[in-house]
Scaffold this motif. Structure first.
Motif, PDB file in Angstrom:
ATOM      1  N   SER A  16       0.840  -1.211   0.000  1.00  0.00           N
ATOM      2  CA  SER A  16       0.000   0.000   0.000  1.00  0.00           C
ATOM      3  C   SER A  16       0.870   1.255   0.000  1.00  0.00           C
ATOM      4  CB  SER A  16      -0.899   0.036   1.247  1.00  0.00           C
ATOM      5  OG  SER A  16      -1.674  -1.118   1.335  1.00  0.00           O
ATOM      6  N   ALA A  17       1.910   1.241   0.832  1.00  0.00           N
ATOM      7  CA  ALA A  17       2.782   2.424   0.924  1.00  0.00           C
ATOM      8  C   ALA A  17       3.573   2.607  -0.366  1.00  0.00           C
ATOM      9  CB  ALA A  17       3.713   2.281   2.124  1.00  0.00           C
ATOM     10  N   LEU A  77       2.535   1.755  -3.350  1.00  0.00           N
ATOM     11  CA  LEU A  77       1.591   2.275  -4.355  1.00  0.00           C
ATOM     12  C   LEU A  77       1.308   3.755  -4.135  1.00  0.00           C
ATOM     13  CD1 LEU A  77      -0.866  -0.755  -4.513  1.00  0.00           C
ATOM     14  CD2 LEU A  77       0.635   0.030  -6.347  1.00  0.00           C
ATOM     15  N   ARG A  78       1.221   4.134  -2.876  1.00  0.00           N
ATOM     16  CA  ARG A  78       0.975   5.550  -2.575  1.00  0.00           C
ATOM     17  C   ARG A  78       2.163   6.393  -3.047  1.00  0.00           C
ATOM     18  NH1 ARG A  78      -1.300   9.830  -0.330  1.00  0.00           N
ATOM     19  NH2 ARG A  78      -0.447  10.899   1.486  1.00  0.00           N
ATOM     20  N   GLU A 131       4.276   5.691  -5.428  1.00  0.00           N
ATOM     21  CA  GLU A 131       4.266   5.717  -6.895  1.00  0.00           C
ATOM     22  C   GLU A 131       3.295   6.777  -7.403  1.00  0.00           C
ATOM     23  OE1 GLU A 131       2.210   2.577  -8.891  1.00  0.00           O
ATOM     24  OE2 GLU A 131       3.589   2.565 -10.588  1.00  0.00           O
ATOM     25  N   LYS A 132       2.109   6.804  -6.791  1.00  0.00           N
ATOM     26  CA  LYS A 132       1.068   7.737  -7.222  1.00  0.00           C
ATOM     27  C   LYS A 132       1.478   9.188  -6.965  1.00  0.00           C
ATOM     28  CE  LYS A 132      -3.072   7.856  -8.976  1.00  0.00           C
ATOM     29  NZ  LYS A 132      -4.306   7.260  -8.526  1.00  0.00           N
ATOM     30  N   LEU A 148       7.600   0.915 -10.173  1.00  0.00           N
ATOM     31  CA  LEU A 148       7.314  -0.116  -9.176  1.00  0.00           C
ATOM     32  C   LEU A 148       7.980  -1.401  -9.659  1.00  0.00           C
ATOM     33  CD1 LEU A 148       5.457  -0.194  -6.589  1.00  0.00           C
ATOM     34  CD2 LEU A 148       3.709  -1.186  -8.052  1.00  0.00           C
ATOM     35  N   LYS A 188       4.606  13.472   2.991  1.00  0.00           N
ATOM     36  CA  LYS A 188       3.374  12.679   2.983  1.00  0.00           C
ATOM     37  C   LYS A 188       3.342  11.663   4.127  1.00  0.00           C
ATOM     38  CE  LYS A 188       1.686  14.662  -0.625  1.00  0.00           C
ATOM     39  NZ  LYS A 188       0.504  15.532  -0.516  1.00  0.00           N
ATOM     40  N   TYR A 193      -5.867  -0.303  -3.525  1.00  0.00           N
ATOM     41  CA  TYR A 193      -5.327   1.034  -3.268  1.00  0.00           C
ATOM     42  C   TYR A 193      -6.176   2.119  -3.931  1.00  0.00           C
ATOM     43  CZ  TYR A 193      -2.380   5.075  -2.939  1.00  0.00           C
ATOM     44  OH  TYR A 193      -1.942   6.348  -2.668  1.00  0.00           O
ATOM     45  N   LEU A 230      -4.031   5.909   2.870  1.00  0.00           N
ATOM     46  CA  LEU A 230      -3.696   4.787   3.752  1.00  0.00           C
ATOM     47  C   LEU A 230      -4.422   4.887   5.097  1.00  0.00           C
ATOM     48  CD1 LEU A 230       0.099   4.293   2.999  1.00  0.00           C
ATOM     49  CD2 LEU A 230      -1.902   3.413   1.815  1.00  0.00           C
TER      50      LEU A 230
END
Lengths: 72, 382
Positions: free
Chosen positions: A13-14, A16-17, A19-20, A31, A63, B48, B64
């Motif tokens: 999840s982290a 992907l965040r 990357e976004k 990634l 972030k 996500y 998150l």
């Protein structure tokens, strides 16, 4: 020749965040699977051009993204 | 068939919801965040993206901080069981669902107490009297945003402002409101939102979550479940970071794939448009039913109420109403106490309950008119 750094995370999840957010900030990242020599927490990590190291560190800090370590 | 039970579960769903679930099961299928291969990453991306859409919906900047669970009930349990310690006290609105009340009743045995916030006759919290209800050991305020019994809308922004001034965490049960009413956790001063996916977010059953405000310290909440998260696998201690801290076990990624499409759909339509249409349908239903002798309606046709219409008929019990509507007219509604005995007591309909009609985005005016006619005929024939 480009040299790459890697951000390793505890969770996908982290990754992907990151990357976004990087894409929004125009920081080129990819990634990728965690390179074998770096071990693995979640299977994937963020690969970045070391020229953008400062930007990556600022992004993670601003972030408040939880990461394991940065490998240069 | 006329489906007027959207307060229980919305139906039908946008076509894209089922399509996305089918696509996930047939073409993605893997475990999100557990492996580094392409399908696992695809699955993780779906989950996500759903976090992103939901974070935006509730005015949270960090996706998150969206923790998935199986429904609002589980999320409410996560907060109550995770936050309240022996000796703590919780304040609730008088309109709470058993999702909150049964959990609190269970916590009594762990020396957690609770009491009800001051309210008017309709169950609306009296914000200017909130401070009087606070005890030195009050650790949490819980309010059901929109009542599943009467459709009453609580003034969450005002309650949030006061809760912030009193420095007490504020949890809303958004089971009925998410997807219809604007909820901005930052500007409304809401610390925690428990939502479900299968009502007005138009996702499938078995999806839901807890959204934690950007500035709220999740250190205050211990996990309800412990187990594998796909992260820090070398460590036998639960991760402390979000969302993994609260997401042990493989997530319902198929369901979340559907929920993602449901949320995208409502955003495309616009919450304002959904609200306006449902309110118009409810107004039509309210006015139509009001003209029938012997009917009593327990919501009001004003801005304090959502589109849920609870009613009783003098000569017919509520269970008979729903049976006749179902069998003779094909109108599907829910009768009884709606898992909320306290709310029914507050509006004076305990223990008999009400028959509840709840239109949704896909309900048509024609269906409303047919329902009114069916109820007229039923009353005349009784």
């Amino acid at each position: 020749m480009k040299s790459y750094g890697y951000v390793l995370f505890y969770s996908t999840s982290a990754a992907l965040r990151t990357e976004k957010v990087a894409k929004i900030l125009n920081i080129p990242v990819k990634l990728v699977s965690v390179p074998r020599q770096l071990g693995s927490d979640c299977g994937v990590c963020i690969q970045f051009d070391t020229a953008y190291e400062e930007g990556i560190r600022e992004l993670l800090e601003s972030k408040r993204i939880e990461y394991s370590r940065i490998h240069i | 068939m006329i489906y007027l039970d959207n307060s229980a579960t919305s139906f039908p769903k946008p076509e894209t919801v089922g399509q996305a679930m089918l696509n996930f099961i047939n073409n993605i299928g893997a475990n999100p965040g557990r492996s580094g291969h392409v399908l696992s990453i695809e699955a993780a991306k779906v989950v996500y993206y759903a976090r992103e859409e939901i974070a935006e919906l509730f005015g949270v900047s960090d996706p998150l901080r969206v923790v998935f669970s199986s429904n609002a009930t589980e999320s409410i349990n996560m907060v109550i069981k995770g936050m309240c310690k022996p000796g703590d006290h919780v304040l609730v609105s008088p309109m709470e669902h058993n999702a909150v009340m049964r959990c609190l009743e269970n916590c009594r045995s762990h020396d957690v107490s609770f009491s009800v916030l001051p309210s008017n006759d309709e169950g609306m919290v009296l914000v200017d009297k909130m401070a009087e209800a606070i005890l030195p050991n009050t650790v949490l305020i819980i309010v059901n945003h929109v009542s599943n019994v009467s459709g009453l809308i609580q003034p969450i922004r005002e309650i949030g402002k006061t809760a912030k001034e009193l420095n007490i965490p504020f949890l809303i049960d958004a089971a009925q409101s998410a997807g219809v009413f604007d909820i901005n956790m930052e500007t409304d001063n809401i610390d925690l939102v428990a939502f479900t996916g299968h009502k007005a977010l138009y996702g499938p059953q078995g999806t839901g979550g807890l959204v934690i405000a950007d500035e709220f310290s999740h250190d205050r909440i211990a996990p309800l479940k412990y187990g594998g998260t796909g992260s820090k696998s070398e460590c036998e201690v639960q991760p402390s970071f979000l969302p993994d801290k609260f997401e042990s076990g493989t997530q319902n990624a198929v369901g979340i794939a559907g929920l993602l499409e449901g949320v995208k759909y409502i955003k495309k339509i616009g919450l304002d448009n959904i609200r306006a249409k449902e309110k118009e349908l409810a107004k039509r239903l309210y006015e139509g039913l009001s003209s029938i002798p012997g009917i009593k309606i327990y919501s009001k046709n004003n801005e304090n109420y959502a589109s849920t219409i609870p009613f009783t008929i003098d000569s017919i019990t509520t269970s008979e109403i729903s049976d006749i509507l179902n069998e003779k007219y094909g109108v599907l509604c829910r009768a009884g106490l709606h898992c909320s005995p306290g709310a029914h007591s507050k509006i004076g309909t305990y223990p008999d309950g009400t028959a509840r009609l709840s239109p949704g985005w896909f309900t048509t005016q024609e269906e409303i008119d047919k329902t009114i006619e069916a109820i007229k005929e039923m009353v005349n024939g009784s």
